[in-house]
Design a protein around this motif. Structure first.
Motif, PDB file in Angstrom:
ATOM      1  N   ALA A  29     -13.252   2.408   1.354  1.00 21.42           N
ATOM      2  CA  ALA A  29     -12.066   1.566   1.460  1.00 21.42           C
ATOM      3  C   ALA A  29     -12.403   0.158   1.952  1.00 21.42           C
ATOM      4  CB  ALA A  29     -11.037   2.228   2.385  1.00 21.42           C
ATOM      5  N   GLU A  30     -13.180   0.054   3.026  1.00 18.62           N
ATOM      6  CA  GLU A  30     -13.460  -1.262   3.601  1.00 18.62           C
ATOM      7  C   GLU A  30     -14.357  -2.087   2.685  1.00 18.62           C
ATOM      8  OE1 GLU A  30     -13.158  -4.453   6.013  1.00 18.62           O
ATOM      9  OE2 GLU A  30     -12.004  -2.576   6.100  1.00 18.62           O
ATOM     10  N   ALA A  31     -15.392  -1.451   2.105  1.00 18.60           N
ATOM     11  CA  ALA A  31     -16.290  -2.174   1.197  1.00 18.60           C
ATOM     12  C   ALA A  31     -15.528  -2.662  -0.030  1.00 18.60           C
ATOM     13  CB  ALA A  31     -17.456  -1.282   0.784  1.00 18.60           C
ATOM     14  N   THR A  32     -14.641  -1.813  -0.565  1.00 18.50           N
ATOM     15  CA  THR A  32     -13.855  -2.197  -1.742  1.00 18.50           C
ATOM     16  C   THR A  32     -12.923  -3.351  -1.414  1.00 18.50           C
ATOM     17  OG1 THR A  32     -13.933   0.071  -2.568  1.00 18.50           O
ATOM     18  CG2 THR A  32     -12.250  -1.357  -3.496  1.00 18.50           C
ATOM     19  N   LEU A  33     -12.299  -3.312  -0.235  1.00 16.53           N
ATOM     20  CA  LEU A  33     -11.403  -4.396   0.164  1.00 16.53           C
ATOM     21  C   LEU A  33     -12.159  -5.717   0.276  1.00 16.53           C
ATOM     22  CD1 LEU A  33      -8.701  -5.496   1.205  1.00 16.53           C
ATOM     23  CD2 LEU A  33      -9.342  -4.694   3.493  1.00 16.53           C
ATOM     24  N   GLN A  34     -13.301  -5.716   0.934  1.00 16.07           N
ATOM     25  CA  GLN A  34     -14.058  -6.953   1.100  1.00 16.07           C
ATOM     26  C   GLN A  34     -14.559  -7.486  -0.242  1.00 16.07           C
ATOM     27  OE1 GLN A  34     -13.980  -8.611   3.892  1.00 16.07           O
ATOM     28  NE2 GLN A  34     -12.785  -6.886   4.723  1.00 16.07           N
ATOM     29  N   TYR A  35     -15.034  -6.575  -1.083  1.00 14.88           N
ATOM     30  CA  TYR A  35     -15.477  -7.004  -2.419  1.00 14.88           C
ATOM     31  C   TYR A  35     -14.296  -7.564  -3.201  1.00 14.88           C
ATOM     32  CZ  TYR A  35     -17.320  -6.801  -7.169  1.00 14.88           C
ATOM     33  OH  TYR A  35     -17.694  -7.129  -8.450  1.00 14.88           O
ATOM     34  N   GLY A  36     -13.169  -6.880  -3.136  1.00 14.67           N
ATOM     35  CA  GLY A  36     -11.991  -7.338  -3.861  1.00 14.67           C
ATOM     36  C   GLY A  36     -11.528  -8.699  -3.403  1.00 14.67           C
ATOM     37  N   LYS A  37     -11.556  -8.957  -2.105  1.00 15.75           N
ATOM     38  CA  LYS A  37     -11.146 -10.277  -1.603  1.00 15.75           C
ATOM     39  C   LYS A  37     -12.045 -11.380  -2.143  1.00 15.75           C
ATOM     40  CE  LYS A  37      -8.859  -9.064   2.743  1.00 15.75           C
ATOM     41  NZ  LYS A  37      -8.893  -9.193   4.225  1.00 15.75           N
ATOM     42  N   ALA A  38     -13.340 -11.082  -2.211  1.00 15.89           N
ATOM     43  CA  ALA A  38     -14.275 -12.080  -2.748  1.00 15.89           C
ATOM     44  C   ALA A  38     -13.985 -12.342  -4.224  1.00 15.89           C
ATOM     45  CB  ALA A  38     -15.710 -11.597  -2.561  1.00 15.89           C
ATOM     46  N   VAL A  39     -13.713 -11.278  -4.984  1.00 12.61           N
ATOM     47  CA  VAL A  39     -13.388 -11.445  -6.407  1.00 12.61           C
ATOM     48  C   VAL A  39     -12.100 -12.239  -6.564  1.00 12.61           C
ATOM     49  CG1 VAL A  39     -12.744 -10.238  -8.528  1.00 12.61           C
ATOM     50  CG2 VAL A  39     -14.588  -9.343  -7.095  1.00 12.61           C
ATOM     51  N   ILE A  40     -11.102 -11.940  -5.744  1.00 14.12           N
ATOM     52  CA  ILE A  40      -9.823 -12.653  -5.830  1.00 14.12           C
ATOM     53  C   ILE A  40     -10.025 -14.145  -5.596  1.00 14.12           C
ATOM     54  CG2 ILE A  40      -7.583 -12.975  -4.675  1.00 14.12           C
ATOM     55  CD1 ILE A  40      -7.616  -9.904  -4.180  1.00 14.12           C
ATOM     56  N   THR A  41     -10.798 -14.495  -4.574  1.00  6.10           N
ATOM     57  CA  THR A  41     -11.067 -15.911  -4.297  1.00  6.10           C
ATOM     58  C   THR A  41     -11.708 -16.584  -5.499  1.00  6.10           C
ATOM     59  OG1 THR A  41     -11.308 -15.502  -1.930  1.00  6.10           O
ATOM     60  CG2 THR A  41     -12.335 -17.496  -2.804  1.00  6.10           C
ATOM     61  N   LEU A 123       4.349  -0.955 -12.653  1.00  2.48           N
ATOM     62  CA  LEU A 123       4.552  -0.078 -11.503  1.00  2.48           C
ATOM     63  C   LEU A 123       3.571   1.088 -11.532  1.00  2.48           C
ATOM     64  CD1 LEU A 123       6.325   0.444  -8.993  1.00  2.48           C
ATOM     65  CD2 LEU A 123       7.740   1.914 -10.432  1.00  2.48           C
ATOM     66  N   ILE A 124       3.406   1.711 -12.705  1.00  2.08           N
ATOM     67  CA  ILE A 124       2.455   2.822 -12.832  1.00  2.08           C
ATOM     68  C   ILE A 124       1.052   2.364 -12.449  1.00  2.08           C
ATOM     69  CG2 ILE A 124       1.332   4.398 -14.446  1.00  2.08           C
ATOM     70  CD1 ILE A 124       3.950   4.480 -16.009  1.00  2.08           C
ATOM     71  N   GLU A 125       0.656   1.195 -12.944  1.00  2.00           N
ATOM     72  CA  GLU A 125      -0.679   0.683 -12.644  1.00  2.00           C
ATOM     73  C   GLU A 125      -0.833   0.393 -11.153  1.00  2.00           C
ATOM     74  OE1 GLU A 125      -4.597  -0.636 -12.979  1.00  2.00           O
ATOM     75  OE2 GLU A 125      -3.346   0.638 -14.245  1.00  2.00           O
ATOM     76  N   ASN A 126       0.202  -0.170 -10.540  1.00  2.00           N
ATOM     77  CA  ASN A 126       0.124  -0.450  -9.104  1.00  2.00           C
ATOM     78  C   ASN A 126      -0.066   0.820  -8.299  1.00  2.00           C
ATOM     79  OD1 ASN A 126       0.447  -3.169  -9.546  1.00  2.00           O
ATOM     80  ND2 ASN A 126       2.615  -3.216  -8.994  1.00  2.00           N
ATOM     81  N   VAL A 127       0.736   1.854  -8.598  1.00  4.42           N
ATOM     82  CA  VAL A 127       0.616   3.113  -7.848  1.00  4.42           C
ATOM     83  C   VAL A 127      -0.752   3.737  -8.089  1.00  4.42           C
ATOM     84  CG1 VAL A 127       1.563   5.420  -7.511  1.00  4.42           C
ATOM     85  CG2 VAL A 127       3.109   3.499  -7.895  1.00  4.42           C
ATOM     86  N   ARG A 128      -1.235   3.648  -9.311  1.00  6.81           N
ATOM     87  CA  ARG A 128      -2.570   4.182  -9.616  1.00  6.81           C
ATOM     88  C   ARG A 128      -3.623   3.498  -8.752  1.00  6.81           C
ATOM     89  NH1 ARG A 128      -7.185   3.602 -12.582  1.00  6.81           N
ATOM     90  NH2 ARG A 128      -6.685   1.444 -13.129  1.00  6.81           N
ATOM     91  N   ARG A 129      -3.514   2.169  -8.606  1.00 12.52           N
ATOM     92  CA  ARG A 129      -4.488   1.440  -7.800  1.00 12.52           C
ATOM     93  C   ARG A 129      -4.389   1.840  -6.326  1.00 12.52           C
ATOM     94  NH1 ARG A 129      -7.950  -0.639 -11.397  1.00 12.52           N
ATOM     95  NH2 ARG A 129      -8.864  -1.657  -9.592  1.00 12.52           N
ATOM     96  N   TRP A 130      -3.158   2.012  -5.860  1.00 17.03           N
ATOM     97  CA  TRP A 130      -2.983   2.411  -4.458  1.00 17.03           C
ATOM     98  C   TRP A 130      -3.630   3.774  -4.218  1.00 17.03           C
ATOM     99  CZ3 TRP A 130       2.961   1.307  -4.745  1.00 17.03           C
ATOM    100  CH2 TRP A 130       3.161  -0.069  -4.880  1.00 17.03           C
ATOM    101  N   GLY A 131      -3.472   4.682  -5.175  1.00 20.91           N
ATOM    102  CA  GLY A 131      -4.067   6.000  -5.036  1.00 20.91           C
ATOM    103  C   GLY A 131      -5.582   5.941  -4.954  1.00 20.91           C
ATOM    104  N   ILE A 132      -6.170   4.979  -5.647  1.00 21.35           N
ATOM    105  CA  ILE A 132      -7.628   4.862  -5.671  1.00 21.35           C
ATOM    106  C   ILE A 132      -8.153   4.109  -4.460  1.00 21.35           C
ATOM    107  CG2 ILE A 132      -9.594   3.858  -6.910  1.00 21.35           C
ATOM    108  CD1 ILE A 132      -8.030   4.288  -9.502  1.00 21.35           C
ATOM    109  N   TYR A 133      -7.525   2.969  -4.141  1.00 22.83           N
ATOM    110  CA  TYR A 133      -8.123   2.034  -3.198  1.00 22.83           C
ATOM    111  C   TYR A 133      -7.539   2.045  -1.794  1.00 22.83           C
ATOM    112  CZ  TYR A 133     -10.486   0.172  -7.273  1.00 22.83           C
ATOM    113  OH  TYR A 133     -11.259   0.036  -8.388  1.00 22.83           O
ATOM    114  N   GLN A 134      -6.419   2.704  -1.580  1.00 21.52           N
ATOM    115  CA  GLN A 134      -5.862   2.730  -0.236  1.00 21.52           C
ATOM    116  C   GLN A 134      -6.077   4.100   0.396  1.00 21.52           C
ATOM    117  OE1 GLN A 134      -2.198   0.782   0.702  1.00 21.52           O
ATOM    118  NE2 GLN A 134      -2.140  -0.312  -1.226  1.00 21.52           N
TER     119      GLN A 134
END
Length: 433
Positions: A29-41, A123-134
């Motif tokens: 979870a933490e590694a994915t969040l940090q990587y994701g923030k870098a990609v978003i930037t 909405l389906i895609e958002n919930v799918r992402r939450w299930g994977i990454y949160q």
């Protein structure tokens, strides 16, 4: 940027980040969040540079920050609903369709909320992402697995469904009293002060307790508070389908906690770890007490066996719409186990049942949202019937809150654990001495 351009940009950027995450292979979870923030930037900066190169109006630096936050919220948090999740006065959020949202507040008010997404597909895609990454364990959400239950964070629990409802829907429950103590609950009116001292002694003896109540009646909050009366050096094992107790995140209150969370099978049907398995294994990890978030299925019998085999002072919760439903509910959960054998075990394993009542009204003119202990039973072995005998130690008083009725058989043990017996003198009208 106007609102339409902003939302269009967020959708486009979100898809780019989703693709990058899917291709990255990053786990945790933490590694994915940090990587994701870098990609978003990076994608937001590239988006702004490309617009400038094309001679089109580019977002300002403030708008870039807003874009980054919006994309981050949609992937790693709860998108446009995140401000509601962050609001301490919000208790529940129910989404019946992507654009049909209801928000319930702690005082009982119920109002419509902002759209949860721009479309059913989003909405389906958002919930799918939450299930994977949160949360800790990734969980699938798809037509093959149309129901998702997951603790997204320390304070947020998600239940979602698709394909079996007219539209993809989900509900969010917030835990707003993670640090509440028994004294805090007494001050809020959840229990009287004598009840608070009575339950403190129950924990100190120690004795086994089932906390029962209807949905959303505050069972987890009460278990966390009860656990606060346990010696902080005792080793505790928590077992849950989705984490709600979070005792392992309170080191100042509980120094030695091991938290187990059940795990669903993967898309191939492999890797499931059930509540029953976890309860069976809990004492092998040297736990003094087991705290089970909610008994919902065939884990009931292992829990009772654990309570009866050394796990003194253990606690679990159970759903029941009334105190009278508790034993019939146990019979259902126990499956094929004969009723007489089940209730003999209950009579030996369980010391007290604490029942919580929830009174709620969404009337705009008189909203109400109140939770309180209404009854406490002392559980004894079966006597004249198959079901356990009970002493109705506390019964509902004039306002529904628990008042004394009869002295428990175990009063001597409670007194040795520090309870002042003079506080428990039932009199006419349910008054305390």
């Amino acid at each position: 940027m106007d609102d339409q351009d902003f939302r269009r940009a967020v959708r486009e950027l979100q898809q780019q980040v989703n693709n990058a995450l899917d291709e990255s292979g990053v786990t945790g979870a933490e590694a994915t969040l940090q990587y994701g923030k870098a990609v978003i930037t990076n994608v937001v900066r590239t988006y702004a540079d490309n617009l400038a190169l094309l001679g089109r109006p580019a977002p300002t630096l403030d708008e870039e920050e807003q874009l980054k936050k919006a994309v981050e919220n949609r992937i790693f948090y709860l998108g446009d609903l995140q401000p509601l999740v962050d609001d301490p006065e919000v208790e529940n959020i129910d989404v019946n369709r992507y654009d049909q949202v209801w928000v319930t507040y702690t005082d009982g008010r119920k109002v419509t909320g902002p759209p949860a997404a721009d479309s059913e597909e989003e909405l389906i895609e958002n919930v799918r992402r939450w299930g994977i990454y949160q949360g800790q364990n990734a969980r699938d959400f798809s037509t093959a697995r149309p129901i998702l239950h997951k603790a997204l964070s320390n304070t947020v629990r998600l239940a979602a469904a698709t394909g079996i409802t007219p539209h993809t829907a989900f509900s969010i429950r917030k835990h707003g009293m993670l640090d509440a103590t028994m004294s805090d609950l007494a001050a809020r009116g959840t229990m009287s002060w004598p009840v608070r001292h009575f339950l403190h002694a129950v924990m100190n003896v120690p004795m086994n307790v089932i906390v029962a109540g209807a949905m959303n009646s505050g069972k987890s909050t009460l278990v966390r508070a009860l656990a606060g009366d346990i010696d902080p050096f005792e080793r505790l094992i928590t077992v849950e389908n989705e984490r709600e107790l979070f005792l392992h995140l309170m080191p100042e209150r509980h120094h030695d906690v091991l938290s187990f969370e059940a795990r669903a099978a993967n898309s191939e049907g492999e890797g499931a770890v059930t509540m029953r398995q976890l309860i069976d294994d809990a004492f092998r990890f040297n736990g003094r007490r087991i705290l089970v978030g909610e008994v919902r299925s065939d884990e009931l019998v292992p829990m009772l066996v654990a309570m009866n085999s050394g796990g003194r002072g253990s606690i679990c919760t159970m759903h029941a719409d009334s105190a009278e439903e508790i034993f019939p509910r146990m019979e259902i959960l126990a499956g094929s186990m004969p009723a007489d054998a089940l209730f003999r075990l209950v009579g030996k394993a369980v010391d007290f049942i604490v029942y919580l009542r929830h009174e709620v009204s969404h009337d705009p003119d008189a909203p109400m949202n109140v939770r309180y202990i209404s009854e406490i039973f002392e559980v004894l072995p079966p006597a004249d019937s198959v079901v356990p005998a009970v002493n109705r130690v506390f019964v509902p008083g004039p306002d529904g809150r628990a008042v004394p009725n009869v002295t428990p058989q175990c009063m001597d043990k409670l007194v040795k654990a520090g309870f002042d017996a003079t506080m428990f003198i039932p009199r006419a009208g349910g008054l305390w001495n």
